[in-house]
Scaffold this motif. Structure first.
Motif, PDB file in Angstrom:
ATOM      1  N   HIS A  69       0.830  -1.224   0.000  1.00 50.12           N
ATOM      2  CA  HIS A  69       0.000   0.000   0.000  1.00 50.12           C
ATOM      3  C   HIS A  69       0.860   1.268   0.000  1.00 50.12           C
ATOM      4  O   HIS A  69       1.782   1.403   0.809  1.00 50.12           O
ATOM      5  CB  HIS A  69      -0.899   0.008   1.236  1.00 50.12           C
ATOM      6  CG  HIS A  69      -1.501   1.344   1.551  1.00 50.12           C
ATOM      7  ND1 HIS A  69      -2.412   1.943   0.736  1.00 50.12           N
ATOM      8  CD2 HIS A  69      -1.299   2.190   2.578  1.00 50.12           C
ATOM      9  CE1 HIS A  69      -2.756   3.113   1.259  1.00 50.12           C
ATOM     10  NE2 HIS A  69      -2.088   3.282   2.378  1.00 50.12           N
ATOM     11  N   THR A  70       0.558   2.156  -0.915  1.00 46.17           N
ATOM     12  CA  THR A  70       1.157   3.481  -0.962  1.00 46.17           C
ATOM     13  C   THR A  70       0.022   4.482  -1.131  1.00 46.17           C
ATOM     14  O   THR A  70      -0.711   4.411  -2.121  1.00 46.17           O
ATOM     15  CB  THR A  70       2.138   3.614  -2.146  1.00 46.17           C
ATOM     16  OG1 THR A  70       3.152   2.623  -2.026  1.00 46.17           O
ATOM     17  CG2 THR A  70       2.763   4.992  -2.185  1.00 46.17           C
ATOM     18  N   PRO A  71      -0.176   5.394  -0.177  1.00 45.51           N
ATOM     19  CA  PRO A  71      -1.286   6.339  -0.302  1.00 45.51           C
ATOM     20  C   PRO A  71      -1.076   7.314  -1.456  1.00 45.51           C
ATOM     21  O   PRO A  71       0.045   7.696  -1.765  1.00 45.51           O
ATOM     22  CB  PRO A  71      -1.299   7.068   1.042  1.00 45.51           C
ATOM     23  CG  PRO A  71       0.083   6.908   1.571  1.00 45.51           C
ATOM     24  CD  PRO A  71       0.599   5.607   1.029  1.00 45.51           C
ATOM     25  N   SER A  72      -2.169   7.697  -2.077  1.00 43.27           N
ATOM     26  CA  SER A  72      -2.122   8.699  -3.134  1.00 43.27           C
ATOM     27  C   SER A  72      -1.892  10.072  -2.509  1.00 43.27           C
ATOM     28  O   SER A  72      -2.498  10.403  -1.489  1.00 43.27           O
ATOM     29  CB  SER A  72      -3.441   8.722  -3.909  1.00 43.27           C
ATOM     30  OG  SER A  72      -3.489   9.848  -4.763  1.00 43.27           O
ATOM     31  N   PRO A  73      -1.038  10.892  -3.094  1.00 51.58           N
ATOM     32  CA  PRO A  73      -0.815  12.227  -2.532  1.00 51.58           C
ATOM     33  C   PRO A  73      -1.977  13.186  -2.802  1.00 51.58           C
ATOM     34  O   PRO A  73      -2.088  14.211  -2.153  1.00 51.58           O
ATOM     35  CB  PRO A  73       0.453  12.696  -3.237  1.00 51.58           C
ATOM     36  CG  PRO A  73       0.454  11.940  -4.522  1.00 51.58           C
ATOM     37  CD  PRO A  73      -0.176  10.610  -4.231  1.00 51.58           C
ATOM     38  N   LYS A  74      -2.867  12.859  -3.736  1.00 52.38           N
ATOM     39  CA  LYS A  74      -3.905  13.788  -4.137  1.00 52.38           C
ATOM     40  C   LYS A  74      -5.321  13.225  -3.970  1.00 52.38           C
ATOM     41  O   LYS A  74      -6.227  13.937  -3.552  1.00 52.38           O
ATOM     42  CB  LYS A  74      -3.668  14.181  -5.598  1.00 52.38           C
ATOM     43  CG  LYS A  74      -4.476  15.338  -6.069  1.00 52.38           C
ATOM     44  CD  LYS A  74      -3.751  16.626  -5.839  1.00 52.38           C
ATOM     45  CE  LYS A  74      -4.492  17.747  -6.558  1.00 52.38           C
ATOM     46  NZ  LYS A  74      -4.259  19.014  -5.971  1.00 52.38           N
ATOM     47  N   ALA A  75      -5.554  11.979  -4.354  1.00 55.53           N
ATOM     48  CA  ALA A  75      -6.898  11.399  -4.302  1.00 55.53           C
ATOM     49  C   ALA A  75      -7.413  11.393  -2.868  1.00 55.53           C
ATOM     50  O   ALA A  75      -6.656  11.165  -1.926  1.00 55.53           O
ATOM     51  CB  ALA A  75      -6.877   9.978  -4.858  1.00 55.53           C
ATOM     52  N   HIS A  76      -8.711  11.645  -2.702  1.00 53.48           N
ATOM     53  CA  HIS A  76      -9.297  11.700  -1.367  1.00 53.48           C
ATOM     54  C   HIS A  76     -10.813  11.745  -1.452  1.00 53.48           C
ATOM     55  O   HIS A  76     -11.359  12.224  -2.446  1.00 53.48           O
ATOM     56  CB  HIS A  76      -8.809  12.952  -0.616  1.00 53.48           C
ATOM     57  CG  HIS A  76      -9.238  14.222  -1.279  1.00 53.48           C
ATOM     58  ND1 HIS A  76      -8.518  14.792  -2.302  1.00 53.48           N
ATOM     59  CD2 HIS A  76     -10.326  15.011  -1.093  1.00 53.48           C
ATOM     60  CE1 HIS A  76      -9.147  15.891  -2.705  1.00 53.48           C
ATOM     61  NE2 HIS A  76     -10.242  16.045  -1.999  1.00 53.48           N
ATOM     62  N   PRO A  77     -11.486  11.296  -0.388  1.00 48.89           N
ATOM     63  CA  PRO A  77     -12.919  11.571  -0.291  1.00 48.89           C
ATOM     64  C   PRO A  77     -13.106  12.962   0.294  1.00 48.89           C
ATOM     65  O   PRO A  77     -12.315  13.405   1.128  1.00 48.89           O
ATOM     66  CB  PRO A  77     -13.424  10.489   0.666  1.00 48.89           C
ATOM     67  CG  PRO A  77     -12.247  10.186   1.535  1.00 48.89           C
ATOM     68  CD  PRO A  77     -11.037  10.385   0.660  1.00 48.89           C
ATOM     69  N   GLY A  78     -14.131  13.658  -0.158  1.00 51.03           N
ATOM     70  CA  GLY A  78     -14.522  14.937   0.429  1.00 51.03           C
ATOM     71  C   GLY A  78     -15.761  14.686   1.263  1.00 51.03           C
ATOM     72  O   GLY A  78     -16.808  14.350   0.724  1.00 51.03           O
ATOM     73  N   ILE A  79     -15.644  14.821   2.569  1.00 51.95           N
ATOM     74  CA  ILE A  79     -16.714  14.435   3.483  1.00 51.95           C
ATOM     75  C   ILE A  79     -17.338  15.677   4.106  1.00 51.95           C
ATOM     76  O   ILE A  79     -16.664  16.434   4.814  1.00 51.95           O
ATOM     77  CB  ILE A  79     -16.157  13.499   4.573  1.00 51.95           C
ATOM     78  CG1 ILE A  79     -15.503  12.264   3.912  1.00 51.95           C
ATOM     79  CG2 ILE A  79     -17.257  13.100   5.548  1.00 51.95           C
ATOM     80  CD1 ILE A  79     -14.709  11.388   4.860  1.00 51.95           C
ATOM     81  N   LEU A  80     -18.628  15.892   3.829  1.00 56.04           N
ATOM     82  CA  LEU A  80     -19.359  17.005   4.435  1.00 56.04           C
ATOM     83  C   LEU A  80     -19.654  16.676   5.889  1.00 56.04           C
ATOM     84  O   LEU A  80     -20.073  15.557   6.207  1.00 56.04           O
ATOM     85  CB  LEU A  80     -20.683  17.240   3.708  1.00 56.04           C
ATOM     86  CG  LEU A  80     -20.600  17.928   2.363  1.00 56.04           C
ATOM     87  CD1 LEU A  80     -21.957  17.868   1.657  1.00 56.04           C
ATOM     88  CD2 LEU A  80     -20.162  19.376   2.526  1.00 56.04           C
ATOM     89  N   VAL A  81     -19.399  17.630   6.772  1.00 54.74           N
ATOM     90  CA  VAL A  81     -19.647  17.436   8.194  1.00 54.74           C
ATOM     91  C   VAL A  81     -20.359  18.643   8.775  1.00 54.74           C
ATOM     92  O   VAL A  81     -20.370  19.725   8.198  1.00 54.74           O
ATOM     93  CB  VAL A  81     -18.334  17.189   8.985  1.00 54.74           C
ATOM     94  CG1 VAL A  81     -17.607  15.970   8.476  1.00 54.74           C
ATOM     95  CG2 VAL A  81     -17.430  18.393   8.951  1.00 54.74           C
ATOM     96  N   THR A  82     -20.936  18.441   9.933  1.00 56.56           N
ATOM     97  CA  THR A  82     -21.448  19.516  10.768  1.00 56.56           C
ATOM     98  C   THR A  82     -20.568  19.527  12.004  1.00 56.56           C
ATOM     99  O   THR A  82     -20.322  18.462  12.582  1.00 56.56           O
ATOM    100  CB  THR A  82     -22.924  19.248  11.153  1.00 56.56           C
ATOM    101  OG1 THR A  82     -23.698  19.161   9.961  1.00 56.56           O
ATOM    102  CG2 THR A  82     -23.464  20.356  12.040  1.00 56.56           C
ATOM    103  N   GLY A  83     -20.053  20.681  12.375  1.00 59.48           N
ATOM    104  CA  GLY A  83     -19.146  20.764  13.521  1.00 59.48           C
ATOM    105  C   GLY A  83     -17.696  20.594  13.108  1.00 59.48           C
ATOM    106  O   GLY A  83     -16.929  19.866  13.748  1.00 59.48           O
TER     107      GLY A  83
END
Length: 129
Positions: A69-83
């Motif tokens: 496993h090598t994490p991507s430097p750019k790819a990501h989920p965008g997670i909407l939150v409250t707080g």
């Protein structure tokens, strides 16, 4: 409504992130413990592959085992939150650095990472705008 395409998008069901072999307990500590998501039972045929799944806020995060496993430097989920501020404080206090970014009009947001270096974006509508 399907419009002229014959289909429509409803909502995001899940996002898959890669984790190294043997990472399940660290996944549980981060996604279940720190973020408070609920762990889901994987179907037996998929559970045999390792990894784990979590649900929170109407979507799921599936953590799949990948050797080397090598994490991507750019790819990501965008997670909407409250707080957003409370989440930033919680992550930082647990040793997950938070990097604020003001370059997304209409939203306050920051980036952080899970224990495996997977980039995560958390955002909240900017109500002051």
């Amino acid at each position: 409504m399907t419009g002229t395409t014959g289909f429509s998008f409803d909502r995001l069901h899940h996002v898959q992130l890669d984790v190294p072999p043997g990472a399940e307990e660290r996944c549980r500590a981060f996604w279940g413990g720190l973020l408070g998501m609920t762990e889901l039972a994987k179907p037996p045929v998929l559970a045999a592959r390792g990894g784990c799944w979590f649900r929170g806020g109407g979507y799921e995060v599936h953590l799949g085992v990948v050797a080397g496993h090598t994490p991507s430097p750019k790819a990501h989920p965008g997670i909407l939150v409250t707080g957003l501020d409370a989440l930033a404080e919680r992550l930082a206090a647990a040793g997950h650095p938070v990097g604020w970014d003001e370059n997304f009009p209409g939203f306050r947001r920051f980036h952080s990472a899970d224990p495996f270096g997977n980039r995560l974006e958390f955002l909240e509508p900017d109500r002051s705008a």
